[in-house]
Each structure stands twice: as structure tokens, then as C-alpha cells.
Design a protein around this motif. Structure first.
Motif, PDB file in Angstrom:
ATOM      1  N   PRO A  84       9.103   5.472 -14.713  1.00 30.57           N
ATOM      2  CA  PRO A  84       9.435   4.546 -15.808  1.00 30.57           C
ATOM      3  C   PRO A  84      10.530   5.089 -16.720  1.00 30.57           C
ATOM      4  N   GLU A  85      10.573   6.403 -16.891  1.00 27.56           N
ATOM      5  CA  GLU A  85      11.616   6.995 -17.737  1.00 27.56           C
ATOM      6  C   GLU A  85      13.007   6.733 -17.166  1.00 27.56           C
ATOM      7  N   VAL A  86      13.129   6.859 -15.846  1.00 26.84           N
ATOM      8  CA  VAL A  86      14.429   6.628 -15.214  1.00 26.84           C
ATOM      9  C   VAL A  86      14.843   5.166 -15.369  1.00 26.84           C
ATOM     10  N   PHE A  87      13.913   4.258 -15.124  1.00 21.77           N
ATOM     11  CA  PHE A  87      14.226   2.838 -15.288  1.00 21.77           C
ATOM     12  C   PHE A  87      14.666   2.543 -16.722  1.00 21.77           C
ATOM     13  N   SER A  88      13.901   3.033 -17.680  1.00 22.08           N
ATOM     14  CA  SER A  88      14.240   2.792 -19.087  1.00 22.08           C
ATOM     15  C   SER A  88      15.573   3.428 -19.447  1.00 22.08           C
ATOM     16  N   GLY A  89      15.823   4.624 -18.905  1.00 21.32           N
ATOM     17  CA  GLY A  89      17.069   5.319 -19.194  1.00 21.32           C
ATOM     18  C   GLY A  89      18.289   4.575 -18.697  1.00 21.32           C
ATOM     19  N   ARG A  90      18.121   3.769 -17.657  1.00 24.39           N
ATOM     20  CA  ARG A  90      19.242   2.992 -17.127  1.00 24.39           C
ATOM     21  C   ARG A  90      19.315   1.603 -17.769  1.00 24.39           C
ATOM     22  N   GLY A  91      18.475   1.356 -18.769  1.00 21.83           N
ATOM     23  CA  GLY A  91      18.547   0.098 -19.500  1.00 21.83           C
ATOM     24  C   GLY A  91      17.660  -1.002 -18.968  1.00 21.83           C
ATOM     25  N   PHE A  92      16.776  -0.668 -18.020  1.00 24.91           N
ATOM     26  CA  PHE A  92      15.830  -1.664 -17.508  1.00 24.91           C
ATOM     27  C   PHE A  92      14.619  -1.741 -18.427  1.00 24.91           C
ATOM     28  N   SER A  93      14.045  -2.921 -18.545  1.00 22.81           N
ATOM     29  CA  SER A  93      12.809  -3.092 -19.302  1.00 22.81           C
ATOM     30  C   SER A  93      11.831  -3.891 -18.458  1.00 22.81           C
ATOM     31  N   ARG A  94      10.546  -3.654 -18.690  1.00 22.59           N
ATOM     32  CA  ARG A  94       9.524  -4.335 -17.910  1.00 22.59           C
ATOM     33  C   ARG A  94       9.380  -5.776 -18.380  1.00 22.59           C
ATOM     34  N   ARG A  95       9.288  -6.694 -17.419  1.00 24.53           N
ATOM     35  CA  ARG A  95       9.133  -8.104 -17.732  1.00 24.53           C
ATOM     36  C   ARG A  95       7.655  -8.453 -17.866  1.00 24.53           C
ATOM     37  N   SER A  96       7.385  -9.725 -18.146  1.00 21.73           N
ATOM     38  CA  SER A  96       5.995 -10.165 -18.274  1.00 21.73           C
ATOM     39  C   SER A  96       5.235  -9.951 -16.975  1.00 21.73           C
ATOM     40  N   LYS A  97       5.935 -10.085 -15.840  1.00 22.46           N
ATOM     41  CA  LYS A  97       5.364  -9.666 -14.565  1.00 22.46           C
ATOM     42  C   LYS A  97       5.532  -8.158 -14.498  1.00 22.46           C
ATOM     43  N   GLY A  98       4.449  -7.437 -14.626  1.00 22.51           N
ATOM     44  CA  GLY A  98       4.547  -5.987 -14.804  1.00 22.51           C
ATOM     45  C   GLY A  98       5.240  -5.242 -13.693  1.00 22.51           C
ATOM     46  N   TYR A  99       5.298  -5.836 -12.488  1.00 21.30           N
ATOM     47  CA  TYR A  99       5.944  -5.159 -11.368  1.00 21.30           C
ATOM     48  C   TYR A  99       7.455  -5.362 -11.380  1.00 21.30           C
ATOM     49  N   ARG A 100       7.963  -6.175 -12.330  1.00 23.86           N
ATOM     50  CA  ARG A 100       9.393  -6.484 -12.373  1.00 23.86           C
ATOM     51  C   ARG A 100      10.058  -5.795 -13.558  1.00 23.86           C
ATOM     52  N   TRP A 101      11.188  -5.131 -13.286  1.00 29.41           N
ATOM     53  CA  TRP A 101      12.024  -4.535 -14.316  1.00 29.41           C
ATOM     54  C   TRP A 101      13.383  -5.230 -14.284  1.00 29.41           C
ATOM     55  N   SER A 102      13.953  -5.481 -15.455  1.00 25.97           N
ATOM     56  CA  SER A 102      15.186  -6.262 -15.526  1.00 25.97           C
ATOM     57  C   SER A 102      16.215  -5.582 -16.428  1.00 25.97           C
ATOM     58  N   LYS A 103      17.479  -5.918 -16.160  1.00 29.81           N
ATOM     59  CA  LYS A 103      18.582  -5.361 -16.941  1.00 29.81           C
ATOM     60  C   LYS A 103      19.733  -6.358 -16.933  1.00 29.81           C
ATOM     61  N   ASP A 104      20.401  -6.504 -18.080  1.00 34.19           N
ATOM     62  CA  ASP A 104      21.609  -7.313 -18.154  1.00 34.19           C
ATOM     63  C   ASP A 104      22.798  -6.435 -17.782  1.00 34.19           C
ATOM     64  N   LEU A 105      23.532  -6.828 -16.752  1.00 30.51           N
ATOM     65  CA  LEU A 105      24.674  -6.062 -16.269  1.00 30.51           C
ATOM     66  C   LEU A 105      25.929  -6.395 -17.074  1.00 30.51           C
ATOM     67  N   PRO A 106      26.990  -5.584 -16.957  1.00 30.61           N
ATOM     68  CA  PRO A 106      28.207  -5.818 -17.754  1.00 30.61           C
ATOM     69  C   PRO A 106      28.777  -7.222 -17.626  1.00 30.61           C
ATOM     70  N   SER A 107      28.619  -7.850 -16.447  1.00 29.89           N
ATOM     71  CA  SER A 107      29.163  -9.194 -16.252  1.00 29.89           C
ATOM     72  C   SER A 107      28.363 -10.249 -17.003  1.00 29.89           C
ATOM     73  N   GLY A 108      27.155  -9.874 -17.453  1.00 31.42           N
ATOM     74  CA  GLY A 108      26.291 -10.833 -18.122  1.00 31.42           C
ATOM     75  C   GLY A 108      25.148 -11.327 -17.263  1.00 31.42           C
ATOM     76  N   GLN A 109      25.233 -11.091 -15.928  1.00 30.65           N
ATOM     77  CA  GLN A 109      24.134 -11.516 -15.072  1.00 30.65           C
ATOM     78  C   GLN A 109      22.956 -10.558 -15.197  1.00 30.65           C
ATOM     79  N   ARG A 110      21.753 -11.082 -14.995  1.00 28.12           N
ATOM     80  CA  ARG A 110      20.555 -10.259 -15.084  1.00 28.12           C
ATOM     81  C   ARG A 110      20.160  -9.759 -13.700  1.00 28.12           C
ATOM     82  N   MET A 111      19.824  -8.493 -13.635  1.00 29.11           N
ATOM     83  CA  MET A 111      19.349  -7.892 -12.389  1.00 29.11           C
ATOM     84  C   MET A 111      17.850  -7.671 -12.497  1.00 29.11           C
ATOM     85  N   ASP A 112      17.107  -8.218 -11.552  1.00 31.19           N
ATOM     86  CA  ASP A 112      15.652  -8.053 -11.506  1.00 31.19           C
ATOM     87  C   ASP A 112      15.278  -7.143 -10.347  1.00 31.19           C
TER      88      ASP A 112
END
Length: 258
Positions: A84-112
Motif C-alpha cells: 500500500p505504501e508504494v501505491f500511495s507513493g505513486r499517487g494512487f488511492s483506494r476506491r470504494s471498491k477496496g480492491y481498486r486503486w485509482s490515480k489521475d494521470l497527467p492527461s487527465g484520464q483516470r487509471m484504475d
């Protein structure tokens, strides 16, 4: 930004995530639709999930923008806390579905990112919430590391072989998503991409396991009216009836080669 550029941005972030995971990336395998995308790119394609029959009928499912990652937890107790530390360090956060981590990329699109673990792993042993996945031990046991260039840099990741990929997809269709058509379509695209001969050799090398899978695949794709063939045809609704007939026969013929 084109869909292909969006897809390459996703792969670029995936590459950086694996680099940050370091030793933790060793037991990580890509599963799901992006396996097809990477198999396509390895063969000079764009990464779009699509297929063209020998008669020229082309159908596609589009790009897959959500990587599914399977973590082999055997002997990986050191993952606890660190993952979880690595995911958080790269800007990912856990979504309401606990198995999913998401991040907004520079282009504006979201990566799940959707995280999976072998179905026999104790939930309390997981470093973060993951979806248990039956048959994943087969895929992990038969995994292969591949490398391809994305944005001028190398991405190295484990992919399942034909038996591993088809086993997971066939079970998903049979038990988890029988009303959905994408798993059957993905199986057809996969066999077209890697070739019937290579798929047949993988099934042969898997012994009884491969024979059982072969029988289930033929049940799914044995005739024009079989469930798997009908699923593939849902992606060709814009084609003429003659083209649909050609596509249906191509699906049956391909799986008959196995």
C-alpha cells in the motif's frame, strides 16, 4: 489524445509502478483484457482488442484502460505494509471498491488498478484488499515474462500462457459472468493472436488439465449456435448477415483446430 495514446500512457504508468515495487513486482502478473492488448503490441499492433478473420471480417472490443494485477502471495509476507505504501507513493488511492486503486494521470484520464490474489490465500494474510481468483495458480505456474517498448522505455511483466489465460476466462464465462459476452470474445481474440497451433501445443503440454480445458472450450464454441460463438457475434451487430455467418464459421473452425 487518441485511444492509443491513452493506452500507452496507462502502460507507462504501469511500468513506473513496477519499477517502484522493485522486488515486490516479481510475483505480479497481468491478467484480463490487457493481456490481449500486450500480446497485440508484441506483434506490432496498437493494443486494441480486435480480430480479423481470414475472410476479412474485422471486429473489435476497443482498448483496455484498467490493468488487472494478480499477486502471487506465496512467500511474500514482506509485502505487508509495503505494498500500500508504494501505491500511495505513486499517487494512487483506494476506491470504494477496496480492491481498486485509482490515480489521475497527467492527461487527465483516470487509471484504475484492480488487485487479485490466488483463491487459496487467507484474506487476513493479504497486504491490502484483493479479489480472490480461482484457477490463478494455474496461470501463475505457467506464466512467462515478456518485454516490450512503451514510450521508448522497456516494460517487463509476467503474462499467463494460453492455458492460464483461457482457464481463467472460461471459468469467468461459466461461473461468474455467464450473461456477459466479453470473456468469449477475449478467448477468440487470444487464440487468433497466438495461433491455434501454439494454443494446441500449450493444451497438450498441460496434460489432463489441458484436456479438460480443451473439452470445455469445444463445448463453448462447437457450433454456430453455441454460447461462445453467439457472444462473439454480439460484437459484429453492425455487420451484414453474410459477414456474421462468415465470422461464426471462423470461430467454430478456429476452436475445432484445438
Amino acid at each position: 489524445m487518441t485511444d492509443e495514446e491513452r493506452f500507452d500512457e496507462i502502460l507507462g504508468e504501469l511500468r513506473e509502478l513496477l519499477l517502484d515495487l522493485g522486488a515486490l513486482s516479481t510475483p505480479v502478473m497481468l491478467i484480463g483484457g490487457q493481456v490481449l492488448a500486450l500480446e497485440s503490441k508484441r506483434r506490432g499492433g496498437s493494443g486494441v482488442i480486435a480480430v480479423e478473420t481470414d475472410t476479412g471480417v474485422a471486429v473489435e472490443r476497443g482498448f483496455s484502460f484498467e490493468p488487472d494485477l494478480l499477486f502471487d502471495m506465496d512467500g511474500s509476507e514482506f509485502m505487508a505494509g509495503r505494498l500500500p505504501e508504494v501505491f500511495s507513493g505513486r499517487g494512487f488511492s483506494r476506491r470504494s471498491k477496496g480492491y481498486r486503486w485509482s490515480k489521475d494521470l497527467p492527461s487527465g484520464q483516470r487509471m484504475d488498478l484492480d488487485l487479485f490474489a490466488p483463491g487459496d490465500v487467507e484474506v487476513d494474510a493479504l497486504p491490502t484488499q484483493m479479489t480472490p481468483l480461482l484457477d490463478s495458480r494455474v496461470a501463475l505456474r505457467r506464466s512467462q515474462q515478456v518485454s516490450l517498448t512503451v514510450g521508448g522505455k522497456s516494460l517487463a511483466i509476467l503474462l499467463p500462457d494460453a492455458v492460464g489465460f483461457l482457464t481463467m476466462k472460461e471459468r469467468a464465462k461459466r461461473e461468474h459472468r455467464p450473461e456477459k459476452s466479453k470473456d468469449s470474445f477475449d478467448m477468440f481474440v487470444y487464440v487468433k493472436l497466438v495461433g491455434a497451433q501454439s494454443t494446441r501445443e500449450a493444451l497438450d503440454s498441460a496434460g489432463d488439465e489441458g484436456e479438460r480445458l480443451r473439452a470445455r472450450l469445444k463445448t463453448l464454441f462447437w457450433s454456430r449456435d453455441a454460447a461462445g460463438v453467439q457472444d462473439v457475434l454480439t460484437y459484429a451487430s453492425q455487420h451484414s448477415s453474410d459477414e456474421q455467418e462468415l465470422l461464426a464459421q471462423a470461430v467454430v473452425d478456429l476452436f475445432d483446430e484445438l
